[in-house]
Design an enzyme around this catalytic site. Structure first.
Site, mmCIF file in Angstrom:
data_model
loop_
_atom_site.group_PDB
_atom_site.id
_atom_site.type_symbol
_atom_site.label_atom_id
_atom_site.label_comp_id
_atom_site.label_asym_id
_atom_site.label_seq_id
_atom_site.Cartn_x
_atom_site.Cartn_y
_atom_site.Cartn_z
ATOM 1 N N ASP A 164 0.746 -1.257 0.000
ATOM 2 C CA ASP A 164 0.000 0.000 0.000
ATOM 3 C C ASP A 164 0.785 1.323 0.000
ATOM 4 O OD1 ASP A 164 -1.745 -2.071 0.247
ATOM 5 O OD2 ASP A 164 -2.915 -1.217 1.872
ATOM 6 N N GLU B 101 -0.875 -8.721 12.707
ATOM 7 C CA GLU B 101 -0.699 -8.444 11.281
ATOM 8 C C GLU B 101 0.767 -8.147 10.938
ATOM 9 O OE1 GLU B 101 -2.997 -5.075 10.092
ATOM 10 O OE2 GLU B 101 -2.827 -5.506 7.968
#
Ligand SMILES: *[C@@H]1O[C@H](CO)[C@@H](O)[C@H](O)[C@H]1NC(C)=O
Length: 807
Positions: free
Chosen positions: A570, A767
């Site tokens: 991202d 994560e």
């Protein structure tokens, strides 16, 4: 007698497929047996416990519960969908196998109870067999001995089919087991029993006790339309609201019954497609939900369930030690328990999704990716919103995180399947096939699969739409290539000599069936590769770039000023401002990986022309990587753009992007560039940290800035690929073998220690991890690719101490 029959069924499962000795079963037999074996599962991973079949319509069930000691308990402690919150100290599967079942524990701090959901599958008959769930509550430390818990078991029939309770029980509820009878086309006839179970029930002195008794099981049957019935919690809340309103209307504030007597659904058993079964317990409890398929023979009892749970737990443990044989320094029992949990949550997160998905097919034509300020035009065009619902699609897939990302993500999936492929290659191949069924005629696969209203309800509107010119790293190639390699090895040693084999490895044990699978997949993979080359092409000619090939250069379409979401990385820094002349080295490396995998597959299939063509393409990529992306000054690969004079210019942000040609295996082991890259990997002032390889170099001006998502944290999938390539270099004679061996050993230990420590402290996998402290960050219960740690523990130990011992 019943017990004997069940044991036989487990034996049949282990052998898997009936076949005459020496003769392999046909592909269709294997696929059929596989479908039967995988029909049922906790395939609604967005729920703490939700069982459904792997088919579009059908019967599904889900568990809900709450403490019921105060009037406000259900408001704060009602559990149904997995949520990211800090009043649960970890939850998830301690053991799980897609073929036999497993055990999940939910440490519910808020409700002061630990809930165990044991799930077991019993094969047999023609409708995917039977299954059972044992639901058990034990009080947590600090819970009052008379803790009251209310539980709701939600039973829903989607599509055509029937399910209804047998009898009405007494006027105020059932005293004993509640039996539902049902049938549908795909499931045939079945019964579903919610047993009375064991445990105490609350009583009270309030005069409402004449009608509201704690030891009764309540059943509320009703009919809902399909766009409402997935909303389990609102449905139960509205039913409870009726009861609350009744109490409010009829009792003064100082004469209210206790909470457990307020929150009761009306006992109204009968017709309907939604049945809510409510139970109330005081203290610990246990009950079973038993689904028996009529074609499987005799219905199961709770004793059978006990027996089956024992068997499946043992077979899980045995298989786990065999498949994931952890190597030093991770041989201690604590790593074993950790590994079991990490792996079980990954496999236990596999779900089945079905429904329509929002796709905007005109967006790409409303702005021009080659115009000078394309990203601004794109933002404007996007707001027009020409998306339409397409489908229905179906998808069998694992999910990155049950509370936060309970749906399929394309590039995550390739990583999820790495450990799953070791455990059960046929599940992995089924998942790959399911993903490729969602590919369109051009070769595009939506990178995020948000199928149906239930999945959409979890995604902010601006992220719901998929665009057919956006790519995503094609990680599923890793799985097919890995399978191809194993298939060749199994052919080389003549298979395992076992006719039929078992379902976990059926495609390997029957190489001609495995080959058929690959043959069917090859054109799909090829189509996806062609799509990448056509739609994600970068511009070499307009800028007179000097390169070996005029074709192999790539640019992610759909970037914004700040993000390249299609790349998966991202907010990783890219050339600024965006420019149509930009080239992305990570994308080129992914296309290189595709070419490499296709060569292996085409070669095994004897497709000489394809091999020759793909080899030319791969060679062009390898040459162009050096011509267009290598920086001799920085000693790594970099993205490129053009400067004010339209001259080719490298833009170097050291980190995952610059390592991509390395970790996708595109650099020769003896190349001096390999040496430079290994230097970078090991450089603590840049990317080597005590907790893994940082996403971005500490020296980069953008380190830890902005969202800081891919700008410093340690991510497991990239680290796994780096580790794998280090192992590769370390295992072959060459000038950098020793350097790679040292880096491999240290990185492997750092990664496992970090994830383990954080798991031990918080009860969760995360994560990403902080590069300085090792703390887990961002999404909690991230049991997707972080579970690669299991694979890493099973990788070879190449540490120095071992080397010396052996000398
Ligand atoms: C197995 O299931 C898939 C879809 O779930 C279906 O397409 C396929 O035809 C089934 N195969 C057999 C042999 O039943």
């Amino acid at each position: 007698m019943a017990r004997f029959a069940l044991l036989l069924q487990v034996a049949a499962l282990a052998t898997g497929i009936a076949a005459d000795a020496g003769q392999s079963p046909a592909a269709e037999d294997i696929d059929h047996a596989n479908n039967e074996s995988l029909l049922w599962g906790p395939y609604k991973p967005n729920l703490y416990f939700g069982v459904r079949p792997r088919s579009p319509n059908g019967l599904w069930t889900g568990l809900m519960w709450s403490r019921a000691d105060s009037y406000s308990d259900p408001q704060h402690g009602f559990r149904y969908t997995c949520e990211q919150r800090d009043d649960i100290h970890g939850y998830g599967w301690d053991e799980y196998d897609a073929r036999t079942g497993g055990v999940q524990t939910i440490h519910d701090e808020k409700n002061l109870i630990d809930i165990t959901t044991s799930f077991v599958k019993i094969p047999g008959g023609e409708h995917g067999g039977s299954w059972a769930a044992r639901i058990k509550g034990t009080l947590r430390d600090g819970a009052p001995a008379d803790l009251k818990t209310m539980l709701f078991y939600f039973i829903a029939q989607e599509g055509v089919g029937e399910v209804a309770p047998e009898g009405k029980g007494g006027k105020f509820g059932f005293d004993d087991d509640v039996t539902f009878k049902g049938n549908s086309k795909s499931l045939g006839d079945f019964t579903l029993v919610v047993t009375k179970g064991e445990g105490k029930h609350p009583t009270s002195q309030h005069h409402i006790s004449e009608t509201r008794k704690g030891d009764k099981t309540l059943v509320h049957s009703s009919a809902y339309s399909e766009d409402v019935m997935w909303q389990g919690q609102p449905i139960v809340f509205s039913q409870l609201q009726e009861s609350v309103s009744y109490i409010q209307k009829n009792y003064a504030a100082d004469g209210l019954p206790p909470a457990w007597q307020v929150y009761r659904v009306e006992h109204r058993p009968g017709e309907g497609n939604v049945h809510v079964v409510e139970k109330t317990f005081q203290g610990p409890f246990e009950f079973d939900v038993i689904f028996s398929s009529a074609s499987a023979g005799k219905a199961m009892t709770s004793d059978d369930v006990t027996e089956q749970l024992k068997l499946s737990s043992k077979s899980f443990s045995d298989r786990f030690s065999r498949i994931f044989d952890f190597k030093a320094p991770f041989t201690a029992a604590k790593y074993h328990a950790f590994g079991k949990s990490m792996f079980s949550n990954l496999l236990g997160g596999v779900g089945y999704f079905h429904g329509h998905q929002l796709i905007d097919r005109s967006y790409a034509t409303e702005y021009d990716e080659d115009s000078e300020r394309f990203w601004e035009e794109a933002a404007e065009a996007r707001s027009r919103g020409a998306q339409k619902l397409e489908g229905p699609y179906e998808l069998y897939t694992s999910v990155p995180s049950r509370p936060f990302f309970p749906r399929g993500f394309l590039w995550d999936e390739g990583f999820h399947l790495v450990p799953i492929a070791d455990w059960d290659i046929n599940v992995a191949l089924d998942i790959v096939r399911s993903w490729y069924k969602t590919m369109d005629d051009d070769g595009w696969i939506p990178r995020e699969q948000i199928l149906g209203p239930e999945a959409r309800s979890r995604v902010p509107e601006e992220f719901q739409v998929q665009y057919p010119h956006y790519a995503n790293p094609p990680t599923l190639f890793l799985i097919i290539e890995g399978f191809m390699k194993r298939l060749r090895e199994s052919k080389a040693d003549g298979g395992d000599g076992q006719a039929g084999g078992n379902l976990y490895t059926a495609y390997l044990d029957n190489p001609e069936v495995g080959e058929k699978y690959v043959k069917e997949m090859y054109p799909l993979l090829r189509r996806q590769y062609d799509w990448f080359r056509k739609t994600q092409r970068g511009d070499i000619k307009s800028y007179d770039r000097e390169a070996y090939s005029t074709k192999e250069a790539y640019r992610w379409k759909g970037r914004t000023e700040t993000h390249v979401l299609p790349s998966g990385l991202d907010d990783y820094p890219r050339p600024q401002p965006p420019h149509p002349g930009e080239l992305h080295v990570d994308l080129m490396s992914w296309v290189g990986l595709m070419a490499k995998s296709l060569i292996n597959i085409a070669d095994a299939l004897g497709m000489k022309e394809d091999v020759a063509e793909l080899e030319r393409n791969l060679n062009a990529i390898e040459r162009n990587l050096d011509d267009l992306h290598w920086s001799e000054k920085e000693g790594c690969y970099c993205d490129a753009t053009v400067d004010d004079f339209e001259e080719h210019q490298l833009v170097c942000h050291k980190g995952y992007v610059s390592l991509s040609p390395f970790f996708l295996g595109l650099i020769k082991h003896d190349s001096p560039k390999m040496g430079r890259i290994l230097d970078l990997i090991g450089d603590e002032d840049h990317i080597f940290s005590p907790h893994g390889i940082r996403s971005l170099s500490k020296q980069d001006p953008l380190y830890e800035t902005g969202e800081n998502y891919w700008r410093s944290p340690v991510w497991m999938p990239m680290n796994y690929l780096i580790l794998t390539e280090l192992h590769n270099v370390a295992s072959h004679k060459g000038p950098f073998q020793e350097k790679a061996r040292d880096l491999y050993s240290r990185l492997r230990k750092n990664l496992v220690d970090t994830v383990y420590k954080s798991w031990e402290e918080t009860g969760f996998a995360w994560e990403q991890y902080h590069p300085e402290t090792g703390a887990g960050q961002r999404t909690q219960h991230f049991t997707g690719w972080t579970s690669l740690v299991v694979k890493i523990m099973a990788m070879e130990d190449l540490s120095e101490s071992r080397g010396k011992d052996e000398l």
